[in-house]
Each structure stands twice: as structure tokens, then as C-alpha cells.
Scaffold this active site. Structure first.
Site, PDB file in Angstrom:
ATOM      1  CB  THR A  28     188.670 -33.336  70.454  1.00 13.53           C
ATOM      2  OG1 THR A  28     189.857 -34.050  70.796  1.00 13.53           O
ATOM      3  CG2 THR A  28     188.050 -32.766  71.736  1.00 13.53           C
ATOM      4  N   GLY A  29     185.437 -33.759  70.358  1.00 13.71           N
ATOM      5  CA  GLY A  29     184.120 -33.146  70.169  1.00 13.71           C
ATOM      6  C   GLY A  29     183.049 -34.222  70.099  1.00 13.71           C
ATOM      7  CB  SER A  30     179.379 -34.030  70.255  1.00 14.48           C
ATOM      8  OG  SER A  30     179.169 -33.128  69.195  1.00 14.48           O
ATOM      9  N   GLY A  84     186.010 -33.639  63.890  1.00 14.77           N
ATOM     10  CA  GLY A  84     184.880 -32.760  63.567  1.00 14.77           C
ATOM     11  C   GLY A  84     185.367 -31.368  63.211  1.00 14.77           C
ATOM     12  CB  ALA A  85     185.036 -28.825  61.308  1.00 17.31           C
ATOM     13  CD  GLU A 105     190.475 -30.693  67.645  1.00 16.12           C
ATOM     14  OE1 GLU A 105     189.482 -31.279  68.073  1.00 16.12           O
ATOM     15  OE2 GLU A 105     190.460 -29.501  67.303  1.00 16.12           O
TER      16      GLU A 105
HETATM   17  C1  5RP Z   1     187.275 -29.453  69.204  1.00 15.25           C
HETATM   18  C2  5RP Z   1     186.831 -29.312  67.812  1.00 15.25           C
HETATM   19  C3  5RP Z   1     185.609 -30.070  67.415  1.00 15.25           C
HETATM   20  O1  5RP Z   1     185.948 -30.940  66.372  1.00 15.25           O
HETATM   21  C4  5RP Z   1     184.557 -29.106  66.988  1.00 15.25           C
HETATM   22  O2  5RP Z   1     184.288 -28.226  68.070  1.00 15.25           O
HETATM   23  C5  5RP Z   1     183.265 -29.807  66.555  1.00 15.25           C
HETATM   24  O3  5RP Z   1     182.623 -30.364  67.663  1.00 15.25           O
HETATM   25  P1  5RP Z   1     181.253 -31.126  67.567  1.00 15.25           P
HETATM   26  O4  5RP Z   1     181.489 -32.393  66.793  1.00 15.25           O
HETATM   27  O5  5RP Z   1     180.886 -31.373  69.011  1.00 15.25           O
HETATM   28  O6  5RP Z   1     180.248 -30.233  66.896  1.00 15.25           O
HETATM   29  O7  5RP Z   1     187.407 -28.637  66.994  1.00 15.25           O
HETATM   30  O8  5RP Z   1     188.373 -28.632  69.479  1.00 15.25           O
END
Ligand code: 5RP
Length: 225
Positions: A28-30, A84-85, A105
Site C-alpha cells: 500500500t502507498g504511492s 513501501g516503507a 501489511e
Molecule cells: C502504508 C505504508 C506505505 O508503504 C508507506 O507509507 C510508504 O508510502 P509511499 O510509498 O507512498 O511513500 O506503510 O501503510
């Protein structure tokens, strides 16, 4: 290279870790969103993947791309999970949950044989907590009492969406726990897990098999151990 280009580079590099066919955890996330777009393109080319989404948003995106999906019930035997993280330390421990999907996740991460984390270089820290608070998902029942218990470990800030508390896909609230630099992330995770009302934490300790780190110089691939 801007941050989005770096995220795209990391997302594409994760394709090297996919089996010819198999079960894929969809983060999840961009950055994960970019990875899911790439998986959708492979499915259109005939690759046989079954996706396990870690959020309603990722499920909806994958559905729209025609990626076959497992039910939310499990059990799944996930070949590779790509996620992602928000912050990564030098031991590849993570803070996750900026998007609020930390519980799902972590469940999918746990069910995965290979755990691939895709980030741009802005996510790196020497020690966790330098940049991010620790998201902690809590039950809504008694959440203010849970927050009082969290206060022994940091400063809990209830995550809001407009004027209302943010509600996760699992129906919980999130407290972002500001603790500063975390000396011992594994110990903090253990302490948080012992508080009644805590559902899950955004500390991912020892849960990264491969880190794909993108910056202007290209991709760096880091493995644990
Ligand atoms: C969602 C997450 C995402 O992986 C984390 O916020 C990174 O997001 P992005 O790829 O948008 O920077 O842990 O719960």
C-alpha cells in the site's frame, strides 16, 4: 531525478523478484501503487499472478487492472510481497503505516516467503524514529485509555482525517507515537504489543528480505545478513 521517478525505479526493480507465476503480496502507498501498475501490465501480457492486497485501495486498484485476487480471508502462501516503507534503518528495520495499512501489511508480510521493500533514498535513516513517529493501530473501544498507556513510551497523537479520527480498513484508530530516536526498536515493539487495545504497530523488525533503494545513481539492492 525527482522522488516520484525514484519510486518508479524501485517499483520496476521489484519485478526482477517475481516468479514466472505465483502469489504476490500487493503493498500500500504511492510506491506500491506503481508496482501494482507494473503487475497489471504483466498480467495483460499473460503472466499468471494471484494478488493478495494489503488494503482496500490496493484491492480496488488491482481489480481495475484485471489482476486476479485472493479473498481477504487467507490463508495465503505468498511467494513475494512488495511494499513501501516510511523509514528504513541500516539493519533494514522499518517504520510503516503512513498510509494506515500497517496491520494488513504486517499480516501479508508474515505470510510471504520473500519480503521486498521498495523506497526512494529519502526514507533512509541511521536509526528509526529520526524522521517518523511510530504508527500504532488500536481498537476504538477504550482508545483514550490505550493512549494513556502509550504515554509511558512516547507522545501519542490521534491520527485525524479532517475533523474525525482516521479509521483504518480494519476499523481501528491510529495513534502516531512520537518517541524520538528509537534505541531498541525490537524492545519497543515488544512493549507496545503488551498494551491491551494495541492491535498492531508500524515497527517492522527483521521483516525485510531485500531492500530496493532508488536514487539518482540508480538502484541499490540490500539484503539482510
Ligand atoms: C502504508 C505504508 C506505505 O508503504 C508507506 O507509507 C510508504 O508510502 P509511499 O510509498 O507512498 O511513500 O506503510 O501503510
Amino acid at each position: 531525478m525527482d522522488q516520484n521517478e525514484a519510486k518508479r525505479l524501485a517499483a520496476k526493480a521489484a519485478l526482477d523478484y517475481l516468479p514466472e507465476r505465483g502469489v504476490i503480496g500487493l503493498g500500500t502507498g504511492s510506491t506500491a501503487r506503481m508496482f501494482i501498475e507494473e503487475v497489471g501490465a504483466l498480467v495483460k501480457q499473460g503472466r499468471g499472478f494471484l494478488g493478495v492486497p494489503t488494503s482496500t485501495a490496493s484491492r480496488q486498484q488491482a481489480e481495475a487492472l484485471g489482476i486476479p485476487l485472493a479473498s481477504d480471508d487467507g490463508p495465503w502462501s505468498v511467494d513475494v510481497c512488495v511494499d513501501g516503507a516510511d523509514e528504513v534503518d541500516e539493519h533494514l528495520n522499518l517504520i510503516k503505516g503512513g498510509g494506515g495499512a500497517l496491520t494488513r501489511e504486517k499480516i501479508v508480510n508474515q505470510a510471504s516467503k520473500l519480503k521486498v521493500i521498495v523506497v526512494d533514498s529519502s526514507k533512509m535513516s541511521r536509526r528509526l524514529g529520526e524522521k517518523w513517529a511510530v504508527p500504532v493501530e488500536v481498537l476504538r473501544f477504550g482508545h483514550a485509555s490505550t493512549a494513556a498507556a502509550l504515554r509511558s513510551l512516547g507522545e501519542p497523537r490521534l491520527r485525524m482525517q479532517g475533523k474525525e479520527p482516521f479509521v483504518t480498513d480494519a476499523g481501528g484508530y491510529i495513534y502516531d507515537l512520537v518517541c524520538g530516536v528509537i534505541e531498541n526498536p525490537a524492545e519497543l515493539e515488544r512493549e507496545l504489543d503488551q498494551i491491551p487495545g494495541v492491535v498492531e504497530t508500524g515497527l517492522f523488525i527483521g521483516r525485510t528480505s531485500v531492500l530496493l533503494l532508488a536514487d539518482a545513481g540508480g538502484i541499490t539492492r540490500l539484503s539482510r545478513g
